[in-house]
Design a protein around this motif. Structure first.
Motif, PDB file in Angstrom:
ATOM      1  N   GLY A 214      53.751  -5.834  33.097  1.00  0.00           N
ATOM      2  CA  GLY A 214      53.815  -6.660  31.904  1.00  0.00           C
ATOM      3  C   GLY A 214      55.034  -6.318  31.070  1.00  0.00           C
ATOM      4  N   GLY A 215      56.166  -6.103  31.735  1.00  0.00           N
ATOM      5  CA  GLY A 215      57.334  -5.538  31.071  1.00  0.00           C
ATOM      6  C   GLY A 215      58.364  -6.524  30.566  1.00  0.00           C
ATOM      7  N   THR A 216      58.028  -7.807  30.405  1.00  0.00           N
ATOM      8  CA  THR A 216      59.011  -8.768  29.913  1.00  0.00           C
ATOM      9  C   THR A 216      59.042  -8.858  28.388  1.00  0.00           C
ATOM     10  OG1 THR A 216      57.428 -10.601  30.117  1.00  0.00           O
ATOM     11  CG2 THR A 216      58.879 -10.169  32.010  1.00  0.00           C
ATOM     12  N   SER A 217      58.192  -8.115  27.719  1.00  0.00           N
ATOM     13  CA  SER A 217      58.143  -8.124  26.256  1.00  0.00           C
ATOM     14  C   SER A 217      59.340  -7.372  25.683  1.00  0.00           C
ATOM     15  CB  SER A 217      56.857  -7.458  25.777  1.00  0.00           C
ATOM     16  OG  SER A 217      56.847  -6.090  26.193  1.00  0.00           O
ATOM     17  N   THR A 218      59.470  -7.400  24.363  1.00  0.00           N
ATOM     18  CA  THR A 218      60.538  -6.646  23.693  1.00  0.00           C
ATOM     19  C   THR A 218      60.411  -5.158  24.006  1.00  0.00           C
ATOM     20  OG1 THR A 218      60.601  -8.266  21.894  1.00  0.00           O
ATOM     21  CG2 THR A 218      61.592  -6.124  21.469  1.00  0.00           C
TER      22      THR A 218
ATOM     23  N   ILE B  54      61.385  -1.493  38.055  1.00  0.00           N
ATOM     24  CA  ILE B  54      60.760  -2.720  38.552  1.00  0.00           C
ATOM     25  C   ILE B  54      59.898  -3.287  37.426  1.00  0.00           C
ATOM     26  CG2 ILE B  54      59.275  -3.744  40.311  1.00  0.00           C
ATOM     27  CD1 ILE B  54      59.818  -1.166  41.978  1.00  0.00           C
ATOM     28  N   VAL B  55      60.245  -4.464  36.957  1.00  0.00           N
ATOM     29  CA  VAL B  55      59.475  -5.127  35.905  1.00  0.00           C
ATOM     30  C   VAL B  55      58.596  -6.187  36.552  1.00  0.00           C
ATOM     31  CG1 VAL B  55      59.562  -6.601  33.874  1.00  0.00           C
ATOM     32  CG2 VAL B  55      61.161  -4.691  34.095  1.00  0.00           C
ATOM     33  N   VAL B  56      57.316  -6.110  36.289  1.00  0.00           N
ATOM     34  CA  VAL B  56      56.357  -7.052  36.862  1.00  0.00           C
ATOM     35  C   VAL B  56      55.774  -7.908  35.740  1.00  0.00           C
ATOM     36  CG1 VAL B  56      54.290  -7.332  38.280  1.00  0.00           C
ATOM     37  CG2 VAL B  56      55.786  -5.353  38.633  1.00  0.00           C
ATOM     38  N   GLY B  57      55.757  -9.200  35.949  1.00  0.00           N
ATOM     39  CA  GLY B  57      55.174 -10.109  34.981  1.00  0.00           C
ATOM     40  C   GLY B  57      54.653 -11.350  35.684  1.00  0.00           C
ATOM     41  N   SER B  58      54.064 -12.244  34.905  1.00  0.00           N
ATOM     42  CA  SER B  58      53.493 -13.464  35.478  1.00  0.00           C
ATOM     43  C   SER B  58      54.279 -14.711  35.124  1.00  0.00           C
ATOM     44  CB  SER B  58      52.038 -13.635  35.012  1.00  0.00           C
ATOM     45  OG  SER B  58      51.978 -13.700  33.591  1.00  0.00           O
ATOM     46  N   HIS B  59      55.257 -14.576  34.204  1.00  0.00           N
ATOM     47  CA  HIS B  59      56.007 -15.741  33.725  1.00  0.00           C
ATOM     48  C   HIS B  59      57.386 -15.752  34.388  1.00  0.00           C
ATOM     49  CE1 HIS B  59      58.099 -18.491  31.011  1.00  0.00           C
ATOM     50  NE2 HIS B  59      56.917 -18.867  30.554  1.00  0.00           N
ATOM     51  N   GLU B  60      57.585 -16.715  35.280  1.00  0.00           N
ATOM     52  CA  GLU B  60      58.831 -16.773  36.059  1.00  0.00           C
ATOM     53  C   GLU B  60      60.057 -16.890  35.167  1.00  0.00           C
ATOM     54  OE1 GLU B  60      60.669 -19.213  39.886  1.00  0.00           O
ATOM     55  OE2 GLU B  60      58.681 -19.688  39.113  1.00  0.00           O
ATOM     56  N   GLY B  61      59.974 -17.692  34.119  1.00  0.00           N
ATOM     57  CA  GLY B  61      61.116 -17.883  33.235  1.00  0.00           C
ATOM     58  C   GLY B  61      61.538 -16.611  32.538  1.00  0.00           C
ATOM     59  N   ARG B  62      60.567 -15.849  32.007  1.00  0.00           N
ATOM     60  CA  ARG B  62      60.907 -14.607  31.315  1.00  0.00           C
ATOM     61  C   ARG B  62      61.455 -13.564  32.290  1.00  0.00           C
ATOM     62  NH1 ARG B  62      56.320 -15.943  27.934  1.00  0.00           N
ATOM     63  NH2 ARG B  62      54.885 -14.735  29.219  1.00  0.00           N
TER      64      ARG B  62
ATOM     65  N   GLU C 278      59.450  -8.626  39.721  1.00  0.00           N
ATOM     66  CA  GLU C 278      58.399  -9.107  40.624  1.00  0.00           C
ATOM     67  C   GLU C 278      57.431  -9.962  39.828  1.00  0.00           C
ATOM     68  OE1 GLU C 278      57.698  -8.904  43.783  1.00  0.00           O
ATOM     69  OE2 GLU C 278      59.107  -7.395  44.554  1.00  0.00           O
ATOM     70  N   ARG C 279      57.100 -11.127  40.382  1.00  0.00           N
ATOM     71  CA  ARG C 279      56.104 -11.983  39.751  1.00  0.00           C
ATOM     72  C   ARG C 279      54.748 -11.701  40.376  1.00  0.00           C
ATOM     73  NH1 ARG C 279      56.019 -18.632  39.547  1.00  0.00           N
ATOM     74  NH2 ARG C 279      54.331 -18.817  38.010  1.00  0.00           N
ATOM     75  N   CYS C 280      53.751 -11.456  39.541  1.00  0.00           N
ATOM     76  CA  CYS C 280      52.427 -11.118  40.070  1.00  0.00           C
ATOM     77  C   CYS C 280      51.380 -11.271  38.977  1.00  0.00           C
ATOM     78  CB  CYS C 280      52.427  -9.666  40.587  1.00  0.00           C
ATOM     79  SG  CYS C 280      50.869  -9.123  41.325  1.00  0.00           S
ATOM     80  N   ASP C 281      50.215 -11.766  39.345  1.00  0.00           N
ATOM     81  CA  ASP C 281      49.051 -11.765  38.460  1.00  0.00           C
ATOM     82  C   ASP C 281      48.399 -10.397  38.601  1.00  0.00           C
ATOM     83  OD1 ASP C 281      46.665 -11.981  37.132  1.00  0.00           O
ATOM     84  OD2 ASP C 281      45.974 -13.770  38.186  1.00  0.00           O
ATOM     85  N   LEU C 282      48.588  -9.547  37.604  1.00  0.00           N
ATOM     86  CA  LEU C 282      48.144  -8.159  37.695  1.00  0.00           C
ATOM     87  C   LEU C 282      46.635  -7.987  37.554  1.00  0.00           C
ATOM     88  CD1 LEU C 282      51.057  -6.502  35.702  1.00  0.00           C
ATOM     89  CD2 LEU C 282      50.705  -6.524  38.178  1.00  0.00           C
ATOM     90  N   THR C 283      45.930  -9.086  37.303  1.00  0.00           N
ATOM     91  CA  THR C 283      44.467  -9.018  37.284  1.00  0.00           C
ATOM     92  C   THR C 283      43.862  -9.385  38.638  1.00  0.00           C
ATOM     93  OG1 THR C 283      44.149 -11.320  36.571  1.00  0.00           O
ATOM     94  CG2 THR C 283      44.481  -9.661  34.840  1.00  0.00           C
ATOM     95  N   ASP C 284      44.701  -9.778  39.574  1.00  0.00           N
ATOM     96  CA  ASP C 284      44.261 -10.218  40.896  1.00  0.00           C
ATOM     97  C   ASP C 284      44.495  -9.089  41.899  1.00  0.00           C
ATOM     98  OD1 ASP C 284      44.218 -11.297  43.532  1.00  0.00           O
ATOM     99  OD2 ASP C 284      44.736 -13.288  42.792  1.00  0.00           O
ATOM    100  N   ALA C 285      43.426  -8.488  42.394  1.00  0.00           N
ATOM    101  CA  ALA C 285      43.548  -7.322  43.272  1.00  0.00           C
ATOM    102  C   ALA C 285      44.317  -7.643  44.541  1.00  0.00           C
ATOM    103  CB  ALA C 285      42.161  -6.776  43.609  1.00  0.00           C
ATOM    104  N   ASP C 286      44.078  -8.801  45.132  1.00  0.00           N
ATOM    105  CA  ASP C 286      44.794  -9.163  46.352  1.00  0.00           C
ATOM    106  C   ASP C 286      46.290  -9.333  46.085  1.00  0.00           C
ATOM    107  OD1 ASP C 286      42.468  -9.126  47.873  1.00  0.00           O
ATOM    108  OD2 ASP C 286      42.093 -11.279  47.626  1.00  0.00           O
ATOM    109  N   ALA C 287      46.609  -9.956  44.961  1.00  0.00           N
ATOM    110  CA  ALA C 287      48.017 -10.139  44.606  1.00  0.00           C
ATOM    111  C   ALA C 287      48.693  -8.799  44.346  1.00  0.00           C
ATOM    112  CB  ALA C 287      48.137 -11.035  43.375  1.00  0.00           C
ATOM    113  N   VAL C 288      47.983  -7.867  43.729  1.00  0.00           N
ATOM    114  CA  VAL C 288      48.554  -6.548  43.455  1.00  0.00           C
ATOM    115  C   VAL C 288      48.712  -5.751  44.748  1.00  0.00           C
ATOM    116  CG1 VAL C 288      48.168  -4.333  42.285  1.00  0.00           C
ATOM    117  CG2 VAL C 288      47.774  -6.493  41.067  1.00  0.00           C
ATOM    118  N   ASP C 289      47.783  -5.883  45.669  1.00  0.00           N
ATOM    119  CA  ASP C 289      47.948  -5.224  46.971  1.00  0.00           C
ATOM    120  C   ASP C 289      49.216  -5.724  47.670  1.00  0.00           C
ATOM    121  OD1 ASP C 289      45.682  -3.682  46.696  1.00  0.00           O
ATOM    122  OD2 ASP C 289      44.400  -5.014  47.886  1.00  0.00           O
TER     123      ASP C 289
END
Length: 232
Positions: A21-25, A42-50, A64-75
């Motif tokens: 969730g590192g796209t914040s300030t 490595i910055v992981v977030g869910s918003h492609e634009g940010r 990296e784009r990823c839904d960090l609440t989704d276990a399969d996506a995180v794997d």
């Protein structure tokens, strides 16, 4: 390694650190500090634009784009990170957000569900990268919590409850790190830390410096420690 051998203080230079969730300030401040210290970031977030904007602003950062609440996506994320960068040495959990107000009656289920995403992401990501952090000679995990945990208000009950649960989860990680080292007959190499703030606004650089600084202390001295950050 025998119990008489101690892991030295190991700077973050040359290590791989993931900002969840590192796209914040705050995430950007931490990414800049880590890059300046010589880490692979490595910055992981869910918003492609940010993510795209961050990659343009900081070419040295991997995204990296990823839904960090989704276990399969995180794997799948773990597999990609391992393939491209190897195991990670650090994890900073920045998935957050705030909703509240309206006293206790205003603590809606919708708001609680929104806030719970942070705890869910922490649980999923910390489990997925636990082996990496334990295997590292200087594994570090940190979360950003709130001073509201120690003095919860009715209008922020949902928020304080989720932050308190996140702190408990992080302390459990710390206990796991300590037990793993003890069972292996060695000094601890991994540490889990809670940073508490009243508000992150204006403290982004302080958080970044404090997180990078975790690699300047032996794990045994900072594992299961809560650090309060405040404006000078």
């Amino acid at each position: 390694m025998t119990s008489s051998e101690v892991f030295p203080v190991a700077p973050v230079h040359g290590r791989t650190v993931l900002l969840a969730g590192g796209t914040s300030t705050a995430g950007r401040a931490c990414a800049r500090a880590l890059l300046a210290a010589g880490a692979t970031v490595i910055v992981v977030g869910s918003h492609e634009g940010r993510l795209a904007e961050l990659a343009t602003d900081m070419p040295g950062v991997r995204t990296e784009r990823c839904d960090l609440t989704d276990a399969d996506a995180v794997d799948a994320l773990v597999d990609r990170v391992h393939t491209a960068h190897g195991r990670v040495d650090g994890l900073l959990h920045l998935v957050g957000g705030w909703r509240g107000g309206g006293g206790l009656a205003g603590q809606s289920d919708d708001d609680f569900t929104f806030l719970m995403r942070s705890l869910t992401a922490l649980r999923v990501v910390s489990r997925a990268f636990d082996d990496d952090l334990r295997a590292s000679t200087a594994g570090r995990l940190a979360i950003v919590s709130s001073t509201s945990v120690t003095r919860p208000l009715a209008g922020g009950a949902n928020y304080a409850a989720v932050k308190a649960a996140s702190e408990a989860w992080t302390r459990a990680i710390a206990q796991g790190f300590a037990k793993d080292a003890r069972d292996g007959g060695r000094e601890p190499s991994a540490a889990a830390v809670v940073f508490r703030v009243r508000s992150l606004a204006g403290l982004e650089d302080a958080l970044a410096a404090a997180f990078v600084g975790l690699w300047g202390d032996p794990a045994v001295d900072i594992n299961d420690v809560t650090i309060e950050l405040a404006e000078a």
